[in-house]
Design a protein around this motif. Structure first.
Motif, PDB file in Angstrom:
ATOM      1  N   THR A  69      20.159  -0.406   3.266  1.00  0.00           N
ATOM      2  CA  THR A  69      20.638  -1.245   4.368  1.00  0.00           C
ATOM      3  C   THR A  69      20.577  -2.723   4.010  1.00  0.00           C
ATOM      4  O   THR A  69      21.481  -3.498   4.336  1.00  0.00           O
ATOM      5  N   GLY A  70      19.499  -3.144   3.344  1.00  0.00           N
ATOM      6  CA  GLY A  70      19.391  -4.532   2.938  1.00  0.00           C
ATOM      7  C   GLY A  70      20.431  -4.910   1.898  1.00  0.00           C
ATOM      8  O   GLY A  70      21.049  -5.977   1.968  1.00  0.00           O
ATOM      9  N   HIS A  71      20.636  -4.034   0.930  1.00  0.00           N
ATOM     10  CA  HIS A  71      21.639  -4.292  -0.105  1.00  0.00           C
ATOM     11  C   HIS A  71      23.037  -4.348   0.511  1.00  0.00           C
ATOM     12  O   HIS A  71      23.868  -5.189   0.122  1.00  0.00           O
ATOM     13  N   ALA A  72      23.316  -3.467   1.475  1.00  0.00           N
ATOM     14  CA  ALA A  72      24.622  -3.479   2.135  1.00  0.00           C
ATOM     15  C   ALA A  72      24.857  -4.801   2.868  1.00  0.00           C
ATOM     16  O   ALA A  72      25.965  -5.354   2.837  1.00  0.00           O
ATOM     17  N   ALA A  73      23.806  -5.329   3.526  1.00  0.00           N
ATOM     18  CA  ALA A  73      23.950  -6.585   4.266  1.00  0.00           C
ATOM     19  C   ALA A  73      24.200  -7.769   3.348  1.00  0.00           C
ATOM     20  O   ALA A  73      24.791  -8.775   3.775  1.00  0.00           O
ATOM     21  N   ASP A  74      23.763  -7.686   2.094  1.00  0.00           N
ATOM     22  CA  ASP A  74      24.003  -8.754   1.128  1.00  0.00           C
ATOM     23  C   ASP A  74      25.296  -8.561   0.342  1.00  0.00           C
ATOM     24  O   ASP A  74      25.812  -9.500  -0.257  1.00  0.00           O
ATOM     25  N   ALA A 124      22.180  -1.965  11.297  1.00  0.00           N
ATOM     26  CA  ALA A 124      22.512  -3.118  12.138  1.00  0.00           C
ATOM     27  C   ALA A 124      21.455  -4.212  12.083  1.00  0.00           C
ATOM     28  O   ALA A 124      21.792  -5.404  12.118  1.00  0.00           O
ATOM     29  N   ASN A 125      20.187  -3.853  11.995  1.00  0.00           N
ATOM     30  CA  ASN A 125      19.128  -4.859  12.076  1.00  0.00           C
ATOM     31  C   ASN A 125      19.179  -5.890  10.954  1.00  0.00           C
ATOM     32  O   ASN A 125      19.197  -7.098  11.232  1.00  0.00           O
ATOM     33  N   PRO A 126      19.188  -5.492   9.674  1.00  0.00           N
ATOM     34  CA  PRO A 126      19.257  -6.531   8.630  1.00  0.00           C
ATOM     35  C   PRO A 126      20.570  -7.294   8.643  1.00  0.00           C
ATOM     36  O   PRO A 126      20.586  -8.509   8.400  1.00  0.00           O
ATOM     37  N   ALA A 127      21.677  -6.617   8.935  1.00  0.00           N
ATOM     38  CA  ALA A 127      22.960  -7.317   9.012  1.00  0.00           C
ATOM     39  C   ALA A 127      22.950  -8.329  10.152  1.00  0.00           C
ATOM     40  O   ALA A 127      23.469  -9.443  10.024  1.00  0.00           O
ATOM     41  N   GLY A 128      22.359  -7.946  11.286  1.00  0.00           N
ATOM     42  CA  GLY A 128      22.294  -8.844  12.427  1.00  0.00           C
ATOM     43  C   GLY A 128      21.413 -10.049  12.182  1.00  0.00           C
ATOM     44  O   GLY A 128      21.734 -11.169  12.608  1.00  0.00           O
ATOM     45  N   ARG A 342      18.914 -12.764   1.922  1.00  0.00           N
ATOM     46  CA  ARG A 342      18.477 -12.644   3.319  1.00  0.00           C
ATOM     47  C   ARG A 342      18.622 -11.217   3.856  1.00  0.00           C
ATOM     48  O   ARG A 342      17.774 -10.757   4.628  1.00  0.00           O
ATOM     49  N   GLY A 343      19.659 -10.495   3.449  1.00  0.00           N
ATOM     50  CA  GLY A 343      19.826  -9.120   3.922  1.00  0.00           C
ATOM     51  C   GLY A 343      18.718  -8.209   3.441  1.00  0.00           C
ATOM     52  O   GLY A 343      18.147  -7.437   4.213  1.00  0.00           O
ATOM     53  N   ARG A 344      18.376  -8.306   2.145  1.00  0.00           N
ATOM     54  CA  ARG A 344      17.347  -7.434   1.588  1.00  0.00           C
ATOM     55  C   ARG A 344      15.968  -7.765   2.138  1.00  0.00           C
ATOM     56  O   ARG A 344      15.181  -6.866   2.464  1.00  0.00           O
TER      57      ARG A 344
END
Length: 406
Positions: A69-74, A124-128, A342-344
């Motif tokens: 999820t963190g990698h996806a947000a970055d 959703a949380n890390p992306a948000g 920041r996402g990770r």
């Protein structure tokens, strides 16, 4: 990072105003969902362990998928991730609505739908968290973070009480409101028209996936702060047992349960407002440890209380002092994390937050099934004091931290 912010700013940025509105409505839905599912599952089972499984179903995806999820947000468009997640959340809420209307009494399908919701929430949380700096100029980042936090905390006051009142008309009414709220959230996110920031896509490997963990580990003050918050709330959290207290100890209905769930958030909003205008400037580490100690004391007080007014007062103070540690942790993370990570880092931080809440609910429910509800809460409060004493010794850099900024 400045914590004093101009109130009108959220209305000046269309995209951020839409995001903040989506944040509030989705948080409102989550809180109504928590109240409804907790009361529904306990009414079906009368088993505190079943309540613990509710928290576990929501939390497991966050910890199991944290690296992804963190990698996806970055790596991908954070806004697109949020839109997909809230589309899935809408479907999960609609599933709960349909199942509640069917009159079935098996809890297995409830856990399955909560697991689906947990997957959406995990992405959703890390992306948000990571998208906020993309919606506002750097000079207004402090303002945006403050508004974002207040939107969530305000919803956690209104949501539980609203969920409890709506439950008086039946579980289907609550889940219909939750489904509608998630659908509105999706619509607000679809209306945002920000320019996604282009990033260089490095090959995905374990080095990239583990970068957030290594970053947090390299910052003793940050690691100490988020781990202190994790273990203190993990042991001292009693939210999973609120339906038991409402039903069996305080003898109040679902509206009383909603009121109990609202009190920590009411204390948190009052403290957040105070910190916005009178921010902590000195003795940051000392203030964090003091807040954890008071948190443990209020947990014990709530655990022993048999009177609604005293229970509400303990939960109110508990939420206020917890906001102090949340404020310190979130500010330290924002100050010391570069945008490309920041996402990770947000994903790992989300795991810590989730562990101190959802996993804490599982721990409380499981222990209550073994030793009883009141002993579980009291032992948890004492455990919080023990954690504070250990962290004072193990993390001197956090203990001696004077200021939030460098």
């Amino acid at each position: 990072m400045a914590t004093r912010f101009p109130v009108p700013y959220a209305l000046q940025s269309r995209d951020f105003a839409l995001y903040c509105s989506a944040r509030f409505i989705s948080a409102l839905a989550v809180q109504m969902l928590n109240v409804a599912v907790g009361w529904w599952v306990y009414a079906l089972t009368h088993d505190p362990f079943a309540l613990g499984l509710v928290g576990l179903a929501v939390f497991l995806p966050a910890i199991g998928l944290a690296l992804a999820t963190g990698h996806a947000a970055d790596r991908f468009d954070r806004l697109l991730i949020l839109r997909i997640c809230y589309a899935i959340a809408t479907l999960a809420a609609a599933g709960l609505l349909f199942y509640a209307g069917s009159g079935a009494r098996q809890v297995g399908p409830i856990y399955a739908l909560l697991l689906l919701f947990g997957v959406a929430r995990a992405f959703a949380n890390p992306a948000g968290q990571a998208i906020v700096p993309n919606l506002v100029p750097p000079a207004h980042l402090g303002s945006a973070i403050a508004w974002n936090a207040l939107a969530w905390q305000t919803a956690t006051i209104v949501g539980p009480a609203l969920g409890g009142i709506l439950y008086l008309f039946g579980a289907t009414v609550v889940f219909a409101a939750v489904t509608l709220s998630f659908a509105i959230t999706f619509g607000l996110l679809a209306a945002i028209r920000y320019q996604a920031i282009a990033v260089e896509h490095e090959p995905t490997d374990w080095n990239q996936l583990l970068a957030g963990i290594r970053f947090i580990w390299s910052k003793p003050v940050v690691f100490g702060a988020i781990s202190l918050d994790l273990f203190a709330v993990l042991l001292g959290g009693a939210t999973a047992l609120l339906p038991v207290y409402a039903h069996d100890i305080l003898h109040v209905g679902p509206e009383g349960l909603g009121l109990l769930r609202s009190m920590p958030a009411a204390g948190a909003v009052l403290m957040a407002s105070w910190l916005a205008w009178r921010p902590l400037r000195r003795h940051i580490g000392r203030r964090m440890f003091q807040s954890v100690i008071v948190f443990g004391l209020m947990t014990i007080g709530f655990g022993l209380s048999e009177h609604l007014a005293l229970s509400l007062a303990c939960l109110f103070v508990l939420g206020a002092v917890d906001m102090v540690s949340v404020f310190i942790r979130q500010t330290l993370v924002q100050i010391e994390t570069p945008d490309v990570m920041r996402g990770r880092v947000s994903a790992i931080n989300t795991v810590f937050i989730g562990a101190s809440n959802e996993l804490g609910e599982f721990e409380s429910g499981a222990l209550a099934a073994l030793i009883g509800t009141v002993p579980t809460v009291v032992v948890g409060g004492i455990g919080t004091w023990i954690i504070a004493a250990l962290w004072l010794r193990w993390f001197p850099a956090l203990r001696d931290r004077d200021r939030l900024g460098n």
